[in-house]
Motif scaffolding. Structure first.
Motif, PDB file in Angstrom:
ATOM      1  N   ALA A 357       0.695  -1.421   0.127  1.00 45.32           N
ATOM      2  CA  ALA A 357       0.059  -0.075   0.044  1.00 45.32           C
ATOM      3  C   ALA A 357       0.924   1.083   0.223  1.00 45.32           C
ATOM      4  CB  ALA A 357      -0.966   0.036   1.281  1.00 45.32           C
ATOM      5  N   GLY A 358       0.484   2.293  -0.664  1.00 49.95           N
ATOM      6  CA  GLY A 358       0.920   3.631  -0.551  1.00 49.95           C
ATOM      7  C   GLY A 358       0.664   4.490   0.564  1.00 49.95           C
ATOM      8  N   LYS A 359       0.966   5.656   0.674  1.00 49.15           N
ATOM      9  CA  LYS A 359       0.723   6.404   2.131  1.00 49.15           C
ATOM     10  C   LYS A 359      -0.283   7.454   1.853  1.00 49.15           C
ATOM     11  CE  LYS A 359       3.370   9.619   3.485  1.00 49.15           C
ATOM     12  NZ  LYS A 359       4.796  10.385   4.137  1.00 49.15           N
ATOM     13  N   CYS A 360      -0.773   7.510   0.516  1.00 49.00           N
ATOM     14  CA  CYS A 360      -1.988   8.306   0.399  1.00 49.00           C
ATOM     15  C   CYS A 360      -3.231   7.952   1.019  1.00 49.00           C
ATOM     16  CB  CYS A 360      -2.066   8.590  -1.192  1.00 49.00           C
ATOM     17  SG  CYS A 360      -0.580   9.166  -2.014  1.00 49.00           S
ATOM     18  N   CYS A 361      -4.040   8.953   1.342  1.00 46.73           N
ATOM     19  CA  CYS A 361      -5.368   8.782   1.899  1.00 46.73           C
ATOM     20  C   CYS A 361      -6.317   8.568   0.725  1.00 46.73           C
ATOM     21  CB  CYS A 361      -5.717  10.129   2.605  1.00 46.73           C
ATOM     22  SG  CYS A 361      -7.149  10.177   3.674  1.00 46.73           S
ATOM     23  N   GLU A 362      -6.054   7.304   0.040  1.00 49.06           N
ATOM     24  CA  GLU A 362      -7.166   6.849  -0.876  1.00 49.06           C
ATOM     25  C   GLU A 362      -6.945   5.238  -0.609  1.00 49.06           C
ATOM     26  OE1 GLU A 362      -9.163   7.996  -3.090  1.00 49.06           O
ATOM     27  OE2 GLU A 362      -8.293  10.265  -2.723  1.00 49.06           O
ATOM     28  N   SER A 363      -8.132   4.536  -0.525  1.00 49.36           N
ATOM     29  CA  SER A 363      -8.178   2.950  -0.390  1.00 49.36           C
ATOM     30  C   SER A 363      -7.459   2.460  -1.661  1.00 49.36           C
ATOM     31  CB  SER A 363      -9.512   2.602  -0.224  1.00 49.36           C
ATOM     32  OG  SER A 363     -10.118   2.963   0.919  1.00 49.36           O
ATOM     33  N   GLY A 364      -7.746   3.112  -2.782  1.00 46.82           N
ATOM     34  CA  GLY A 364      -7.224   2.639  -3.921  1.00 46.82           C
ATOM     35  C   GLY A 364      -5.582   3.087  -4.324  1.00 46.82           C
ATOM     36  N   ASP A 365      -5.010   3.527  -3.350  1.00 45.54           N
ATOM     37  CA  ASP A 365      -3.385   3.685  -3.254  1.00 45.54           C
ATOM     38  C   ASP A 365      -2.798   2.314  -3.100  1.00 45.54           C
ATOM     39  OD1 ASP A 365      -0.897   4.538  -3.378  1.00 45.54           O
ATOM     40  OD2 ASP A 365      -0.963   5.788  -1.694  1.00 45.54           O
ATOM     41  N   MET A 366      -2.874   1.497  -3.944  1.00 40.83           N
ATOM     42  CA  MET A 366      -1.944   0.205  -4.046  1.00 40.83           C
ATOM     43  C   MET A 366      -1.122  -0.055  -4.867  1.00 40.83           C
ATOM     44  SD  MET A 366      -3.385  -1.415  -1.105  1.00 40.83           S
ATOM     45  CE  MET A 366      -2.601  -2.992  -1.237  1.00 40.83           C
ATOM     46  N   LEU A 367      -0.119  -0.583  -4.799  1.00 42.16           N
ATOM     47  CA  LEU A 367       0.853  -0.575  -5.826  1.00 42.16           C
ATOM     48  C   LEU A 367       1.233  -1.994  -6.170  1.00 42.16           C
ATOM     49  CD1 LEU A 367       3.970   1.720  -4.383  1.00 42.16           C
ATOM     50  CD2 LEU A 367       2.215   2.014  -6.134  1.00 42.16           C
ATOM     51  N   ILE A 368       0.888  -2.917  -5.277  1.00 36.92           N
ATOM     52  CA  ILE A 368       0.964  -4.216  -5.894  1.00 36.92           C
ATOM     53  C   ILE A 368       0.107  -5.186  -4.734  1.00 36.92           C
ATOM     54  CG2 ILE A 368       2.535  -6.305  -6.168  1.00 36.92           C
ATOM     55  CD1 ILE A 368       4.926  -4.608  -6.335  1.00 36.92           C
TER      56      ILE A 368
END
Length: 443
Positions: A357-368
């Motif tokens: 997961a990325g650190k952005c405030c979005e549930s969709g902020d997933m890298l892998i």
């Protein structure tokens, strides 16, 4: 694990790229960090040039700078004898600041502004790729104002749908780009261009999409363009000097993707050109192509530091890194997939499945999703491969996160080519109007 270019796991068990230990790069430049394997970039450029030389056709290989536009990359493109595609005043300015030869710059875009066109005219770029009727008229008028005649290609949509994601497929009839071949718009545009005295029509441009793993689409595009060229010669006595067949050549992101070697793409295109045009007794045109992703994509690696984790029993384990969709929006945009390893423990056995997961405030902020890793810990370094194209280029400041630095690595040397943004950079264009300095309670 599949390692690209000069990447390897060294004696310390660390990822090494261009002779540089990733842990040393993290310590020196911080994370997130874009790392570009300069030797691999140059290798890809030379593969294109050598393949076209072998064909015997006149050619230009134009690096599509939208994939990764920084001054250092423009310098490499010049040194390797490439031309350069730009699609905005920002990309043009980057090329100019890098000292790139203006006569080898091609200006693309479906909505070039008058300011952008004037800028390109004043600098004397080599060619405009015209996308619509309004641009034809506008470019002719602005060139006339400056007493100039300019080279153009007309972008046509040949009706070839490449096997790729809808968002990066561009050659089909229903596209925002270009003059449609099937409905007669392309023929009309040719006729219009020939009446405009400040435009020199060199030929046409066709681009069928991106991340293409086969050659049939390119062959079909050549066939349609050649048929169109023959019909235009018969109707309007115009012979195309240049045919630009775009880019779209795929790279391997994950296991199971099997792009062809560069020389096979080029041979398929040049063989189709020779066959189609020779059979019609048509002079062989100069062939232009525009590789972007395939020039830089697998040369890029993004290095992150792992922070927190969250384990949901029976569901999944999340690990979070210090970047995310701000430095790589592609997974969120079109479900792109990537491979990754722990850069500081490259030989450790795989022990867990995690989702990054990325650190952005979005549930969709997933890298892998569902990545096999050794047992990871906070502070480990995660290296995500094949991030050289459309990562830095698409990076944003969402959540006011600073964009990462970029380094080029080669022969054990690491050179900073883009500085990491500072907190002052984040607010440098902000302005507070005088009226907002007053307290709302002040009388």
């Amino acid at each position: 694990m599949y390692l690209h270019g000069t990447s390897r796991i060294n004696d310390k068990g660390h990822l090494e790229i261009g002779g540089c230990d990733a842990t040393d790069l993290a310590a020196q430049f911080g994370t997130p960090l874009y790392i570009m394997d300069e030797a691999l970039v140059r290798q890809r450029a030379r593969e294109y040039v050598e393949a076209f030389k072998a064909s015997g056709l006149p050619f230009q290989v134009a690096y599509a700078s939208k994939a990764f536009s920084v001054m250092a990359m423009c310098a490499i493109a010049e040194q390797e004898g490439l031309s350069l595609d730009v699609v905005s005043d920002g990309e043009l300015h980057t090329a100019l600041q890098a000292g790139f030869p203006v006569e080898r710059i091609h200006f693309h875009g479906n909505n070039k502004t008058p300011d952008e066109i004037n800028m390109a005219l004043e600098t004397g770029i080599g060619c405009f790729v015209v996308d619509n009727f309004l641009e034809l008229e506008l470019l002719n008028a602005l060139a006339g104002d400056k007493g100039k005649k300019v080279n153009i290609l007309l972008r046509i949509t040949p009706g070839v749908e490449a096997h790729t994601h809808d968002y990066i497929s561009t050659g089909q009839q229903d596209s925002k780009f270009g003059f449609d071949l099937g409905n007669g718009a392309a023929r009309e545009a040719i006729g219009k261009a020939l009446t405009l005295s400040n435009l020199i029509l060199l030929g046409v441009h066709s681009h069928i999409g991106s991340q293409i793993f086969e050659v049939e689409g390119f062959r079909m595009a050549v066939d349609k363009v050649a048929q169109f060229a023959v019909s235009i010669r018969e109707e309007l006595d115009l012979t195309f000097k240049v045919v630009n067949l775009g880019g779209g050549f795929g790279i391997r992101y994950v296991e199971g993707e099997t792009p062809l070697p560069i020389h096979q793409y080029v041979q398929a295109i040049t063989d189709a050109v020779k066959s189609n045009f020779s059979d019609a007794n048509y002079p062989l045109p100069e062939i232009w192509v525009e590789p972007g992703r395939s020039m830089v994509g697998d040369a890029g690696t993004t290095l992150y530091t792992i922070g927190t984790s969250k384990n949901i029993p029976g569901v999944r384990k999340y690990i979070a890194v210090d970047g995310g969709m701000t430095d790589n929006p592609r997974p969120a945009l079109y479900q792109s997939q990537y491979e990754a390893i722990l850069a500081n423990r490259g030989n450790a056995p795989l022990e867990e499945t995690v989702s990054v997961a990325g650190k952005c405030c979005e549930s969709g902020d997933m890298l892998i999703w569902d990545l096999e890793l050794p047992q990871s810990e906070s502070g480990d370094l995660l290296a995500v491969f094949c991030t050289g194209a459309y990562n830095y280029a698409m990076a944003s400041n969402y959540n006011r996160i600073r964009r990462p630095a970029v380094v080029f690595v080669k022969d054990g040397e690491a050179d900073l080519v883009v500085k990491r943004e500072s907190l002052d950079n984040i607010v440098c264009n902000d302005v507070i109007p005088a009226r907002l300095h007053k307290s709302p309670l002040a009388k």
